[in-house]
Design an enzyme around this catalytic site. Structure first.
Site, mmCIF file in Angstrom:
data_model
loop_
_atom_site.group_PDB
_atom_site.id
_atom_site.type_symbol
_atom_site.label_atom_id
_atom_site.label_comp_id
_atom_site.label_asym_id
_atom_site.label_seq_id
_atom_site.Cartn_x
_atom_site.Cartn_y
_atom_site.Cartn_z
ATOM 1 N N ASP A 75 -0.384 -3.029 0.875
ATOM 2 C CA ASP A 75 -1.555 -2.921 1.904
ATOM 3 C C ASP A 75 -0.985 -4.087 3.046
ATOM 4 O OD1 ASP A 75 -3.151 -1.190 1.266
ATOM 5 O OD2 ASP A 75 -3.950 -2.539 -0.241
ATOM 6 N N ASP A 78 -2.973 6.658 2.251
ATOM 7 C CA ASP A 78 -3.354 5.408 2.953
ATOM 8 C C ASP A 78 -2.114 4.890 3.439
ATOM 9 O OD1 ASP A 78 -5.188 6.202 0.949
ATOM 10 O OD2 ASP A 78 -6.485 4.574 1.468
#
Length: 392
Positions: free
Chosen positions: A116, A176
């Site tokens: 992330d 994602d």
């Protein structure tokens, strides 16, 4: 929804007129005014935070502000909100606030335990760098890209997403992860080192090959054999089922391939983004206001939670995609405007409420009964990005 309309009217912040002839016209100025007021409220709430390890607001939990540490995947969004507000008003106050909250995220540049990095560092430090060209931010971005690159496996051709849940997946990659490629593309622009670019392209190509069904809906999780690159299974984690179309997953795909086209001008990425957009807007379960249910195949539609965060991501992506797609330019702009209008009227928090969050009615993970019908920091971030793109 009626109570929201009434409260907005009373506060003088109702954006646009529902029954007017230009009902889909977004009042960007008033939308930013509302966001400014809400963010000032949020900053006031944060003054009471005594736990210095918790650096960013993520959501509301039982009506109370939930803060997260810098390692949380959502930590970079509130600094990004502050940067977008600074871009709108150019005030010294906003810049100081943005710098303060961005500084708390910088140490993540060396955290190689997560994919992330883009969400955390690029949405905060990267957004700040685009506006300031601060040499220190540049170095943080480059270091972050180097760290993210360590998660790339040449055998699979993708960046590994999660290290957790090893009982479920061996080498998982989630849709994602497409959003984290922006950091790598930007690192090549900043350094001239093509290795970052090559990793991003490999990840985008492999994801395009393995994550999408024939109708261009996407799986959430694809698990790979780390030694051979073979696909082991295709599943979901936050969607309704392995075969369903989780709304934010479709949004990530649309945004991701639009962004990839920006950096590469590869027509395959443009076509992929256009196909994903067609899937989203031709789906019979897409509501009239274009704010999707949390999953396009959720069994209780129309009595299912919406996901305003997915709508914000889609709107922001469409504003950019409209600049690349000749055939669909007008249609994409109309849809982006309609989403933004819906968000700025029916999904904003009444002024002075929600501890300062801007949007209501997002859904984090319905299957886990986590963050259902609540404000989410990334919903606010992409909403302000969409408003910023609309204003340009």
């Amino acid at each position: 929804m009626k109570n929201i309309h009434i409260a907005m009217l009373a506060a003088g912040l109702f954006i646009g007129g529902v029954n007017s002839s230009d009902a889909q016209k977004v009042n960007v100025k008033k939308a930013f005014q509302h966001a400014e007021l809400q963010t000032d409220l949020m900053l006031k709430e944060l003054e009471g935070n005594k736990n210095t390890s918790l650096v960013s607001p993520r959501t509301l939990e039982k009506g109370e502000l939930k803060l997260v540490a810098s390692k949380d995947w959502t930590s970079g969004f509130f600094p990004g909100v502050l940067w977008y507000l600074y871009e709108n008003d150019h005030s010294a106050k906003r810049m100081a606030e943005a710098k303060q909250f961005t500084a708390s995220i910088e140490k993540e540049k060396d955290n190689g335990t997560t994919h992330d990095m883009g969400f955390k560092v690029y949405c905060s430090v990267g957004t700040g760098y685009q506006l300031t060209k601060d040499a220190h931010y540049k170095e943080v971005l480059i270091e972050s890209a180097k760290t993210l690159s360590t998660r790339f496996n040449p055998k699979t051709g993708v960046i590994r997403s999660w290290d957790h849940s090893r009982d479920k997946w061996v080498n998982p990659t989630i849709i994602d992860n497409m959003l984290n490629l922006e950091l790598l593309f930007e690192a090549t622009r900043l350094t001239g080192d093509s290795s970052f670019y090559k990793i991003a392209v490999s990840h985008a190509n492999t994801t395009m090959k393995n994550h999408f069904r024939a109708d261009y809906s996407s799986y959430h999780v694809v698990d790979y054999d780390p030694n051979t690159g073979a696909v082991l299974k295709r599943t979901t984690h936050q969607g309704y089922s392995d075969a369903s179309a989780w709304a934010r997953g479709q949004a990530w795909g649309l945004y991701g391939y639009t962004m990839c086209y920006r950096y590469t001008h590869n027509p395959a990425y443009l076509k992929q983004a256009e196909h994903i957009a067609h899937y989203i807007f031709s789906h019979p379960n897409m509501p009239k206001d274009l704010v999707p249910y949390w999953d396009f195949n959720a069994p209780g539609i129309p009595n299912e939670p919406r996901d305003a965060s997915a709508a914000a991501v889609i709107s922001s992506a469409l504003y950019e995609l409209s600049g690349y797609s000749k055939a669909n330019k007008v249609d994409y702009l109309k849809k982006a405007d309609k989403i933004l209008y819906s968000l700025s009227t029916d999904y904003v928090a009444p002024a002075g409420t929600a501890k300062g969050f801007i949007l209501l009615h997002s859904t984090g993970s319905k299957p886990s009964n986590s963050e259902v019908d609540v404000p989410l920091s990334y919903g606010d971030y992409y909403y302000l990005e969409a408003l910023t793109r609309k204003a340009k």
